[in-house]
Design a protein around this motif. Sequence first.
Motif, PDB file in Angstrom:
ATOM      1  N   VAL A  62      44.805  -4.605  47.073  1.00  0.00           N
ATOM      2  CA  VAL A  62      43.478  -4.062  47.322  1.00  0.00           C
ATOM      3  C   VAL A  62      42.440  -4.961  46.666  1.00  0.00           C
ATOM      4  N   TYR A  63      41.185  -4.731  47.013  1.00  0.00           N
ATOM      5  CA  TYR A  63      40.113  -5.483  46.365  1.00  0.00           C
ATOM      6  C   TYR A  63      38.974  -4.537  46.015  1.00  0.00           C
ATOM      7  N   GLU A  64      37.954  -5.085  45.345  1.00  0.00           N
ATOM      8  CA  GLU A  64      37.011  -4.247  44.638  1.00  0.00           C
ATOM      9  C   GLU A  64      36.137  -3.358  45.508  1.00  0.00           C
ATOM     10  N   ALA A  65      36.117  -3.579  46.814  1.00  0.00           N
ATOM     11  CA  ALA A  65      35.388  -2.639  47.670  1.00  0.00           C
ATOM     12  C   ALA A  65      35.929  -1.226  47.515  1.00  0.00           C
ATOM     13  N   CYS A  66      37.174  -1.090  47.083  1.00  0.00           N
ATOM     14  CA  CYS A  66      37.763   0.236  46.881  1.00  0.00           C
ATOM     15  C   CYS A  66      37.063   1.010  45.767  1.00  0.00           C
ATOM     16  N   TRP A  67      36.547   0.302  44.764  1.00  0.00           N
ATOM     17  CA  TRP A  67      35.966   0.992  43.620  1.00  0.00           C
ATOM     18  C   TRP A  67      34.546   0.553  43.268  1.00  0.00           C
ATOM     19  N   ASN A  68      34.080  -0.534  43.845  1.00  0.00           N
ATOM     20  CA  ASN A  68      32.778  -1.079  43.490  1.00  0.00           C
ATOM     21  C   ASN A  68      31.773  -0.765  44.597  1.00  0.00           C
ATOM     22  N   PRO A  69      30.841   0.159  44.369  1.00  0.00           N
ATOM     23  CA  PRO A  69      29.900   0.518  45.432  1.00  0.00           C
ATOM     24  C   PRO A  69      28.979  -0.628  45.837  1.00  0.00           C
ATOM     25  N   GLU A  70      28.692  -1.553  44.933  1.00  0.00           N
ATOM     26  CA  GLU A  70      27.837  -2.684  45.287  1.00  0.00           C
ATOM     27  C   GLU A  70      28.492  -3.546  46.360  1.00  0.00           C
ATOM     28  N   VAL A  71      29.777  -3.832  46.185  1.00  0.00           N
ATOM     29  CA  VAL A  71      30.499  -4.614  47.186  1.00  0.00           C
ATOM     30  C   VAL A  71      30.590  -3.847  48.496  1.00  0.00           C
ATOM     31  N   ARG A  72      30.849  -2.561  48.401  1.00  0.00           N
ATOM     32  CA  ARG A  72      30.942  -1.725  49.602  1.00  0.00           C
ATOM     33  C   ARG A  72      29.628  -1.748  50.375  1.00  0.00           C
ATOM     34  N   LEU A  73      28.525  -1.595  49.685  1.00  0.00           N
ATOM     35  CA  LEU A  73      27.225  -1.584  50.344  1.00  0.00           C
ATOM     36  C   LEU A  73      26.905  -2.948  50.962  1.00  0.00           C
ATOM     37  N   ASP A 111      36.305  13.708  40.976  1.00  0.00           N
ATOM     38  CA  ASP A 111      35.178  13.345  40.116  1.00  0.00           C
ATOM     39  C   ASP A 111      34.913  11.842  40.184  1.00  0.00           C
ATOM     40  N   ALA A 112      35.979  11.043  40.297  1.00  0.00           N
ATOM     41  CA  ALA A 112      35.812   9.597  40.416  1.00  0.00           C
ATOM     42  C   ALA A 112      35.084   9.241  41.706  1.00  0.00           C
ATOM     43  N   ALA A 113      35.388   9.947  42.792  1.00  0.00           N
ATOM     44  CA  ALA A 113      34.706   9.694  44.062  1.00  0.00           C
ATOM     45  C   ALA A 113      33.210   9.981  43.943  1.00  0.00           C
ATOM     46  N   LEU A 114      32.884  11.078  43.283  1.00  0.00           N
ATOM     47  CA  LEU A 114      31.467  11.409  43.106  1.00  0.00           C
ATOM     48  C   LEU A 114      30.758  10.356  42.265  1.00  0.00           C
ATOM     49  N   ASP A 115      31.453   9.802  41.293  1.00  0.00           N
ATOM     50  CA  ASP A 115      30.857   8.749  40.467  1.00  0.00           C
ATOM     51  C   ASP A 115      30.548   7.510  41.299  1.00  0.00           C
ATOM     52  N   ILE A 116      31.457   7.135  42.181  1.00  0.00           N
ATOM     53  CA  ILE A 116      31.208   5.996  43.068  1.00  0.00           C
ATOM     54  C   ILE A 116      30.008   6.279  43.951  1.00  0.00           C
ATOM     55  N   CYS A 117      29.961   7.481  44.521  1.00  0.00           N
ATOM     56  CA  CYS A 117      28.857   7.832  45.420  1.00  0.00           C
ATOM     57  C   CYS A 117      27.521   7.877  44.688  1.00  0.00           C
ATOM     58  N   ALA A 118      27.547   8.290  43.426  1.00  0.00           N
ATOM     59  CA  ALA A 118      26.307   8.362  42.657  1.00  0.00           C
ATOM     60  C   ALA A 118      25.671   6.994  42.477  1.00  0.00           C
ATOM     61  N   ARG A 119      26.480   5.944  42.593  1.00  0.00           N
ATOM     62  CA  ARG A 119      25.980   4.566  42.470  1.00  0.00           C
ATOM     63  C   ARG A 119      25.833   3.911  43.839  1.00  0.00           C
ATOM     64  N   GLY A 120      25.797   4.735  44.889  1.00  0.00           N
ATOM     65  CA  GLY A 120      25.804   4.223  46.253  1.00  0.00           C
ATOM     66  C   GLY A 120      24.483   4.274  46.984  1.00  0.00           C
ATOM     67  N   ASP A 121      23.371   4.365  46.264  1.00  0.00           N
ATOM     68  CA  ASP A 121      22.052   4.271  46.875  1.00  0.00           C
ATOM     69  C   ASP A 121      21.848   5.333  47.958  1.00  0.00           C
ATOM     70  N   ASN A 122      22.411   6.518  47.736  1.00  0.00           N
ATOM     71  CA  ASN A 122      22.277   7.647  48.671  1.00  0.00           C
ATOM     72  C   ASN A 122      22.856   7.343  50.049  1.00  0.00           C
ATOM     73  N   ARG A 123      23.767   6.393  50.123  1.00  0.00           N
ATOM     74  CA  ARG A 123      24.399   6.027  51.396  1.00  0.00           C
ATOM     75  C   ARG A 123      25.886   6.353  51.413  1.00  0.00           C
ATOM     76  N   LEU A 124      26.430   6.742  50.277  1.00  0.00           N
ATOM     77  CA  LEU A 124      27.857   7.055  50.189  1.00  0.00           C
ATOM     78  C   LEU A 124      28.048   8.544  49.925  1.00  0.00           C
ATOM     79  N   PHE A 125      29.018   9.123  50.632  1.00  0.00           N
ATOM     80  CA  PHE A 125      29.348  10.537  50.504  1.00  0.00           C
ATOM     81  C   PHE A 125      30.868  10.634  50.367  1.00  0.00           C
TER      82      PHE A 125
END
Length: 342
Positions: A62-73, A111-125
């Motif tokens: 796996v790579y960091e898009a799995c846990w890093n919202p900046e990369v995902r965005l 709870d970890a999922a919510l933490d990722i979403c909280a750093r997702g610029d209101n684009r991650l749910f």
Amino acid sequence: MIRIVDIHSHFIPEKWENLQQKFGGDDWPWLDHNQNPSTLVHQPQQPGKAMLMKGDKAFRPVYEACWNPEVRLEEMDRDGVDKQIISATPILFAYERPVEQALYCAQIFNDAALDICARGDNRLFSMAQVPLQDIDASCMEASRAKNCGHVGVQIGNHVGDKNMDDEGILTFLQHCANEQIPVFVHPWDMMAANRTKDYMMGWTVGMPAETQLSIVSMILGGGFDRVSNKLKICFAHGGGAFAFLLGRLENAWHHRDIARGKSQHPPSHYLNRFFLDTAVFDHDALNLLVSKMGPDRLMFGTDYPFPLGEQQMGQLIKSADDLCAETQQKLLADNAEQFFTL
């Protein structure tokens, strides 16, 4: 301007506590950030890459898009994706564990999922997981998760030998209908595991077959007759081979009593009771889904960020010449926004 909402994407936390030390056993999932995914040899950490492990066995690079919202965005922006709904990688479900352990896992990963979403610029749910082997605990965790901000729950398609028409699972689905919690059904293991262990056939054959089985069991087991039509439920991977084999299922229902199971109506009667995602990777398959399910019962899903997901997110639908612009927009965003109340 076209809008895109991806309902089928996965996350893995960057780290979590050592579940093997906490609970015992030797096949708990964990992330090894010090293993080369190509050689499976320990070496200095490779930034942004890791190996998802199950005990001492490598499960998936796996790579960091799995846990890093900046990369995902960044990758969402690259492909024009406006919003994404993340859900746990199914290896985290823990359905085979004692309920106390599975509930603990559900809560820490939710709870970890919510933490990722909280750093997702209101684009991650996010969708939550539940300890589906215990229905009371699942109902309580689903309600807790909704109150905490999850937009739905993701469940596996079976628990042990219990399919989707199991009494307990139907009770959970009715709870979700009552609480207005959307449900996403995703396979978490593969039938005929020994015969599909080579060439990734577990993923290309076994998982789609599991999804088809879950839909058929809901229909023939009387699940859709018993659960409120307020239930919002979607099945992953385009429903597997369900749409292609619907005619065979329908024919059997009309000509063999035992093939009707507990269902009150022919299988085609229930097509307005569930949704499918569009992770089929082929225009002919997509056209078949639209033909069978209708444009209002499909939602865009990628299986991001894994290698078997859609690599150019949204390209399949956007390049589907047989679909009008209105239908493309329904599949890409409209249906998802209504289903998940985004």
